[in-house]
Motif scaffolding. Structure first.
Motif, PDB file in Angstrom:
ATOM      1  N   SER A  20       0.619  -1.676   0.133  1.00 52.96           N
ATOM      2  CA  SER A  20       0.153   0.136   0.124  1.00 52.96           C
ATOM      3  C   SER A  20       1.361   1.387   0.692  1.00 52.96           C
ATOM      4  O   SER A  20       0.403   2.058  -0.616  1.00 52.96           O
ATOM      5  CB  SER A  20      -0.946  -0.414   1.312  1.00 52.96           C
ATOM      6  OG  SER A  20      -1.850  -0.820   1.391  1.00 52.96           O
ATOM      7  N   GLY A  21       2.175   1.323   0.903  1.00 51.82           N
ATOM      8  CA  GLY A  21       2.814   2.351   0.602  1.00 51.82           C
ATOM      9  C   GLY A  21       3.350   2.273  -0.627  1.00 51.82           C
ATOM     10  O   GLY A  21       3.589   3.799  -1.165  1.00 51.82           O
ATOM     11  N   ARG A  22       3.818   1.354  -1.436  1.00 52.45           N
ATOM     12  CA  ARG A  22       4.889   1.845  -2.533  1.00 52.45           C
ATOM     13  C   ARG A  22       3.505   2.411  -3.713  1.00 52.45           C
ATOM     14  O   ARG A  22       3.551   3.418  -4.713  1.00 52.45           O
ATOM     15  CB  ARG A  22       4.666   0.037  -2.914  1.00 52.45           C
ATOM     16  CG  ARG A  22       5.311  -0.294  -2.829  1.00 52.45           C
ATOM     17  CD  ARG A  22       6.777  -1.312  -3.034  1.00 52.45           C
ATOM     18  NE  ARG A  22       7.882  -2.283  -2.079  1.00 52.45           N
ATOM     19  CZ  ARG A  22       8.515  -3.704  -2.622  1.00 52.45           C
ATOM     20  NH1 ARG A  22       7.746  -4.092  -3.135  1.00 52.45           N
ATOM     21  NH2 ARG A  22       9.659  -3.348  -1.878  1.00 52.45           N
ATOM     22  N   VAL A  23       2.265   2.009  -3.553  1.00 54.20           N
ATOM     23  CA  VAL A  23       1.236   2.680  -4.557  1.00 54.20           C
ATOM     24  C   VAL A  23       0.467   4.279  -4.384  1.00 54.20           C
ATOM     25  O   VAL A  23       1.524   4.309  -5.300  1.00 54.20           O
ATOM     26  CB  VAL A  23      -0.365   1.573  -4.544  1.00 54.20           C
ATOM     27  CG1 VAL A  23      -1.016   2.154  -4.853  1.00 54.20           C
ATOM     28  CG2 VAL A  23       0.391  -0.216  -4.572  1.00 54.20           C
ATOM     29  N   GLY A  24       0.818   3.809  -2.502  1.00 53.10           N
ATOM     30  CA  GLY A  24       0.220   5.030  -2.253  1.00 53.10           C
ATOM     31  C   GLY A  24       1.558   6.297  -3.121  1.00 53.10           C
ATOM     32  O   GLY A  24       1.611   7.482  -3.726  1.00 53.10           O
ATOM     33  N   ALA A  25       2.644   5.902  -3.255  1.00 55.10           N
ATOM     34  CA  ALA A  25       3.903   6.344  -3.533  1.00 55.10           C
ATOM     35  C   ALA A  25       3.839   6.346  -4.986  1.00 55.10           C
ATOM     36  O   ALA A  25       4.650   8.054  -5.313  1.00 55.10           O
ATOM     37  CB  ALA A  25       5.245   6.222  -3.199  1.00 55.10           C
ATOM     38  N   VAL A  26       3.947   6.351  -5.499  1.00 50.85           N
ATOM     39  CA  VAL A  26       4.005   5.768  -7.094  1.00 50.85           C
ATOM     40  C   VAL A  26       2.476   6.852  -7.272  1.00 50.85           C
ATOM     41  O   VAL A  26       2.508   7.849  -8.619  1.00 50.85           O
ATOM     42  CB  VAL A  26       4.196   4.803  -8.346  1.00 50.85           C
ATOM     43  CG1 VAL A  26       2.773   4.252  -9.266  1.00 50.85           C
ATOM     44  CG2 VAL A  26       4.542   3.599  -7.711  1.00 50.85           C
ATOM     45  N   LEU A  27       1.043   6.297  -7.184  1.00 50.93           N
ATOM     46  CA  LEU A  27       0.154   7.313  -7.361  1.00 50.93           C
ATOM     47  C   LEU A  27       0.194   9.210  -7.208  1.00 50.93           C
ATOM     48  O   LEU A  27       0.142   9.984  -7.807  1.00 50.93           O
ATOM     49  CB  LEU A  27      -1.196   6.792  -6.304  1.00 50.93           C
ATOM     50  CG  LEU A  27      -1.849   5.668  -6.858  1.00 50.93           C
ATOM     51  CD1 LEU A  27      -2.603   5.090  -5.916  1.00 50.93           C
ATOM     52  CD2 LEU A  27      -1.656   5.976  -8.537  1.00 50.93           C
ATOM     53  N   SER A  28       1.040   9.496  -5.920  1.00 56.72           N
ATOM     54  CA  SER A  28       1.521  10.916  -5.419  1.00 56.72           C
ATOM     55  C   SER A  28       2.290  10.993  -6.696  1.00 56.72           C
ATOM     56  O   SER A  28       1.839  12.432  -6.553  1.00 56.72           O
ATOM     57  CB  SER A  28       2.502  10.715  -4.150  1.00 56.72           C
ATOM     58  OG  SER A  28       0.883  10.201  -3.103  1.00 56.72           O
ATOM     59  N   ALA A  29       3.549  10.461  -7.085  1.00 55.37           N
ATOM     60  CA  ALA A  29       4.442  10.332  -7.456  1.00 55.37           C
ATOM     61  C   ALA A  29       3.436  11.270  -8.959  1.00 55.37           C
ATOM     62  O   ALA A  29       4.198  11.904 -10.082  1.00 55.37           O
ATOM     63  CB  ALA A  29       6.032   9.939  -8.425  1.00 55.37           C
TER      64      ALA A  29
END
Length: 74
Positions: A20-29
């Motif tokens: 979830s943290g990885r997906v959140g970081a990619v979506l934020s980017a």
């Protein structure tokens, strides 16, 4: 009492929801890049900051994945 439970330190507890943290970081980017190219600003300084921060987020996610794959991070 100590014989029935393993003794652990706080740094041995694994944090949850890494994916979830990885997906959140990619979506934020992705959101930062969209803001850079679809924003209503005229200067390029804002674009540089937004794209730079998005790149930094992606470098952190990729670096974390590489370290975990190589076993250097638990």
């Amino acid at each position: 009492m100590a014989g029935s439970e393993p003794v652990t330190s706080p740094d041995q507890h694994k944090p949850g929801h890494r994916k979830s943290g990885r997906v959140g970081a990619v979506l934020s980017a992705l959101a930062l890049v969209v803001m850079a190219f679809c924003g209503n600003h005229e200067g390029r300084v804002e674009d540089i900051w937004l794209v730079g921060l998005a790149a930094l987020l992606l470098v952190i996610v990729i670096g974390d994945a590489v370290l975990r794959r190589n076993g250097l991070r638990s």
